[in-house]
Design a protein around this motif. Sequence first.
Motif, mmCIF file in Angstrom:
data_model
loop_
_atom_site.group_PDB
_atom_site.id
_atom_site.type_symbol
_atom_site.label_atom_id
_atom_site.label_comp_id
_atom_site.label_asym_id
_atom_site.label_seq_id
_atom_site.Cartn_x
_atom_site.Cartn_y
_atom_site.Cartn_z
ATOM 1 N N SER A 1 26.781 10.258 -6.023
ATOM 2 C CA SER A 1 27.817 10.841 -5.168
ATOM 3 C C SER A 1 29.166 10.867 -5.865
ATOM 4 C CB SER A 1 27.925 10.049 -3.854
ATOM 5 O OG SER A 1 26.790 10.259 -3.048
ATOM 6 N N ILE A 2 29.456 9.829 -6.646
ATOM 7 C CA ILE A 2 30.720 9.774 -7.377
ATOM 8 C C ILE A 2 30.802 10.887 -8.417
ATOM 9 C CG2 ILE A 2 31.987 8.387 -9.090
ATOM 10 C CD1 ILE A 2 31.055 5.898 -7.435
ATOM 11 N N LEU A 3 29.688 11.234 -9.031
ATOM 12 C CA LEU A 3 29.675 12.293 -10.039
ATOM 13 C C LEU A 3 29.650 13.687 -9.428
ATOM 14 C CD1 LEU A 3 27.239 10.745 -12.641
ATOM 15 C CD2 LEU A 3 29.594 11.432 -13.109
ATOM 16 N N THR A 4 28.864 13.868 -8.356
ATOM 17 C CA THR A 4 28.656 15.213 -7.803
ATOM 18 C C THR A 4 29.582 15.547 -6.639
ATOM 19 O OG1 THR A 4 26.983 14.461 -6.195
ATOM 20 C CG2 THR A 4 26.208 15.081 -8.407
ATOM 21 N N GLY A 5 30.151 14.522 -5.994
ATOM 22 C CA GLY A 5 30.961 14.773 -4.800
ATOM 23 C C GLY A 5 30.127 15.170 -3.605
ATOM 24 N N GLN A 6 28.862 14.769 -3.595
ATOM 25 C CA GLN A 6 27.938 15.181 -2.537
ATOM 26 C C GLN A 6 27.224 13.979 -1.923
ATOM 27 O OE1 GLN A 6 25.355 17.730 -4.840
ATOM 28 N NE2 GLN A 6 26.436 19.581 -4.198
ATOM 29 N N TYR A 7 26.853 14.144 -0.651
ATOM 30 C CA TYR A 7 25.972 13.178 0.002
ATOM 31 C C TYR A 7 24.575 13.253 -0.625
ATOM 32 C CZ TYR A 7 28.989 11.663 3.861
ATOM 33 O OH TYR A 7 29.978 11.082 4.617
ATOM 34 N N SER A 8 23.786 12.223 -0.358
ATOM 35 C CA SER A 8 22.443 12.134 -0.932
ATOM 36 C C SER A 8 21.575 13.330 -0.571
ATOM 37 C CB SER A 8 21.763 10.842 -0.464
ATOM 38 O OG SER A 8 22.475 9.711 -0.901
ATOM 39 N N ASN A 9 21.712 13.827 0.660
ATOM 40 C CA ASN A 9 20.867 14.948 1.088
ATOM 41 C C ASN A 9 21.173 16.243 0.333
ATOM 42 O OD1 ASN A 9 23.358 14.841 2.812
ATOM 43 N ND2 ASN A 9 22.578 16.811 3.507
ATOM 44 N N LYS A 10 22.329 16.290 -0.336
ATOM 45 C CA LYS A 10 22.689 17.473 -1.111
ATOM 46 C C LYS A 10 22.391 17.313 -2.607
ATOM 47 C CE LYS A 10 24.570 20.620 0.431
ATOM 48 N NZ LYS A 10 24.019 21.872 1.003
ATOM 49 N N SER B 1 19.690 16.551 -14.518
ATOM 50 C CA SER B 1 20.664 16.843 -15.580
ATOM 51 C C SER B 1 21.331 18.196 -15.392
ATOM 52 C CB SER B 1 19.978 16.785 -16.950
ATOM 53 O OG SER B 1 19.464 15.500 -17.211
ATOM 54 N N ASP B 2 20.681 19.093 -14.655
ATOM 55 C CA ASP B 2 21.259 20.415 -14.412
ATOM 56 C C ASP B 2 22.260 20.416 -13.253
ATOM 57 O OD1 ASP B 2 19.774 21.569 -16.441
ATOM 58 O OD2 ASP B 2 18.080 22.034 -15.126
ATOM 59 N N SER B 3 22.361 19.310 -12.538
ATOM 60 C CA SER B 3 23.287 19.235 -11.409
ATOM 61 C C SER B 3 24.728 19.379 -11.893
ATOM 62 C CB SER B 3 23.142 17.892 -10.679
ATOM 63 O OG SER B 3 21.857 17.737 -10.146
ATOM 64 N N LEU B 4 25.542 20.025 -11.083
ATOM 65 C CA LEU B 4 26.963 20.117 -11.422
ATOM 66 C C LEU B 4 27.607 18.768 -11.164
ATOM 67 C CD1 LEU B 4 29.256 22.027 -12.310
ATOM 68 C CD2 LEU B 4 29.766 22.378 -9.876
ATOM 69 N N LYS C 1 18.637 7.556 -14.451
ATOM 70 C CA LYS C 1 17.315 7.864 -15.004
ATOM 71 C C LYS C 1 17.339 8.916 -16.113
ATOM 72 C CE LYS C 1 15.512 5.266 -11.670
ATOM 73 N NZ LYS C 1 16.695 4.988 -10.847
ATOM 74 N N LYS C 2 17.733 10.130 -15.783
ATOM 75 C CA LYS C 2 17.701 11.208 -16.769
ATOM 76 C C LYS C 2 18.933 11.157 -17.678
ATOM 77 C CE LYS C 2 14.844 14.302 -13.977
ATOM 78 N NZ LYS C 2 14.705 15.666 -13.408
ATOM 79 N N GLU C 3 18.838 11.906 -18.777
ATOM 80 C CA GLU C 3 19.928 11.877 -19.752
ATOM 81 C C GLU C 3 21.227 12.378 -19.144
ATOM 82 O OE1 GLU C 3 20.761 13.185 -24.397
ATOM 83 O OE2 GLU C 3 19.165 14.171 -23.267
ATOM 84 N N PRO C 4 22.350 11.696 -19.395
ATOM 85 C CA PRO C 4 23.645 12.161 -18.894
ATOM 86 C C PRO C 4 23.975 13.557 -19.422
ATOM 87 C CG PRO C 4 23.819 9.920 -19.726
ATOM 88 C CD PRO C 4 22.469 10.436 -20.137
ATOM 89 N N SER C 5 24.621 14.352 -18.585
ATOM 90 C CA SER C 5 25.051 15.686 -19.007
ATOM 91 C C SER C 5 26.517 15.872 -18.648
ATOM 92 C CB SER C 5 24.198 16.773 -18.335
ATOM 93 O OG SER C 5 24.269 16.674 -16.927
ATOM 94 N N GLY C 6 27.199 16.654 -19.452
ATOM 95 C CA GLY C 6 28.619 16.899 -19.228
ATOM 96 C C GLY C 6 29.529 15.986 -20.031
#
Length: 507
Positions: A75-84, A96-99, A121-126
Amino acid sequence: MLIFLGCKIKEKHKVKKPNILFIMSDDHTSQAWGIYGGILKDYVQNQNIKRLANEGITLNNAFCTNSICVPSRASILTGQYSNKNGVYTLNDALDSDSLNIAKVLNKNGYQTAIIGKWHLKKEPSGFDHYNILHDQGRYWDPILKTPKNFHKPSAEWDVHKGFSTDVITHLSLEWLNRRSKEKPFMLMTHFKATHEPFDFPERFKDLYTDIDLPEPASLFDFSPETTGRSFIGQKLENLSWRYEQASNAPDKWWCKYPELPFYTKNMDSIAARKATYQKLVKDFLRSGAAIDDNIGKILDYLEASGLADNTIVIYTADQGYFLGEHGFFDKRLIYEESLRMPFIIRYPKEIPSGKRIDDIILNIDFPALFADYAGIKVPGSIQGKSFRKNLMGKTPENWRTSAYYRYWTNDTIRPGHFGIRNKKYKLVLFYGQSLDMTGSSKESTAPSWEFYDLEKDPHENNNAYNDNSYSKIIKKMKIELIKLRKEYEDTDAQYTILQDIFENHWN
């Protein structure tokens, strides 16, 4: 002038956009910061936490949206709740493709790095650079992974000698020293501490040796019937059992606790809980002392390098933690000790010093704040809002007055639940269903409502849901809860079993 790694680090180049240094610990709860009051405030080693607070602003009401490590970090990285963002539980991974905010800043001229705990879990991106702990990480001689060896066998990962908090700080300063001076930066320095097993470096071994630390009033809450709860919770007896298992077979246990062996055999229930509490809290505060020590190193570096005035410095924790309150340890619940994220921010160019604000801030707001400071339009996918104006004493008229919270990992001792908290009250529905979440128990529990008057009962020791004097307030909060669930697109329309529960238990 500071000499670091044999190099002089006085910088002359100035950038217009502010640098962002986001320091985050794991579980370092507000009760252990010493600036939020509480029974431990006079015992905490917090010289540099107080230094930051005196030079910046402390948030009194910053809350996480899902109090567990992996979802909170997502949530801190994406600015989204878990359901998003799709990260509901400890077992989920951030795609990794998440904004994420690192990508946004990186595409807009920022140099980005993350050093320390990742856990997604997955490789950090950005990130231009990352050096991250494997999984949870370990306190001593931590293993870290870089782009060169992330996908390589574990034998090719890097082992760094020393205590993890010291190592992560050293690697952060090393990156700051060698980065391009032509760009603004965002550095995320993420400590493993104070996560279980609550370890600490040798220099803090003798802290609290000859004293007993104060106990919370609800330490001897042994049963949910005493407060009107419907569930047991993670009791301290579970922690003492872990200590004993690790004492019996230290090489076979999943982690290495400091100061073993520890046993509560032949103690009565009161004595055993007292002993377990003292060990937990002393270890926890020693682990926190190492964080404070290293924050000081980072602040000194910024001053010596001429970066302090143009660098936004944040220190926070990914969520709170129970330190014996209700007889609990761990987090996950919507109760105050678990829900609250301690948070300090310093930015000399813009933020007044020594202030506090009571506005309700959520972890989904952090990326929007970063984008605002960087002069970037907040991406539409971010559900949070920038609180830059709040920090300047200009809270927008339409700022939220309620926080929505959702914990998805169902278990009989800590059921799945969602709720709402405003400045006076808290309302929660423990729905108790797994919803096929990874890591959840398939065993369901009976739906149950809880309501707390936070002014009269700040420690949430009396579930007042069935008190008729609050019926109008509860009705209004249920309406607000429905509104927020629609706003965040978390209506559970796909779960027939929850829709049945709402139909039968909402009124």
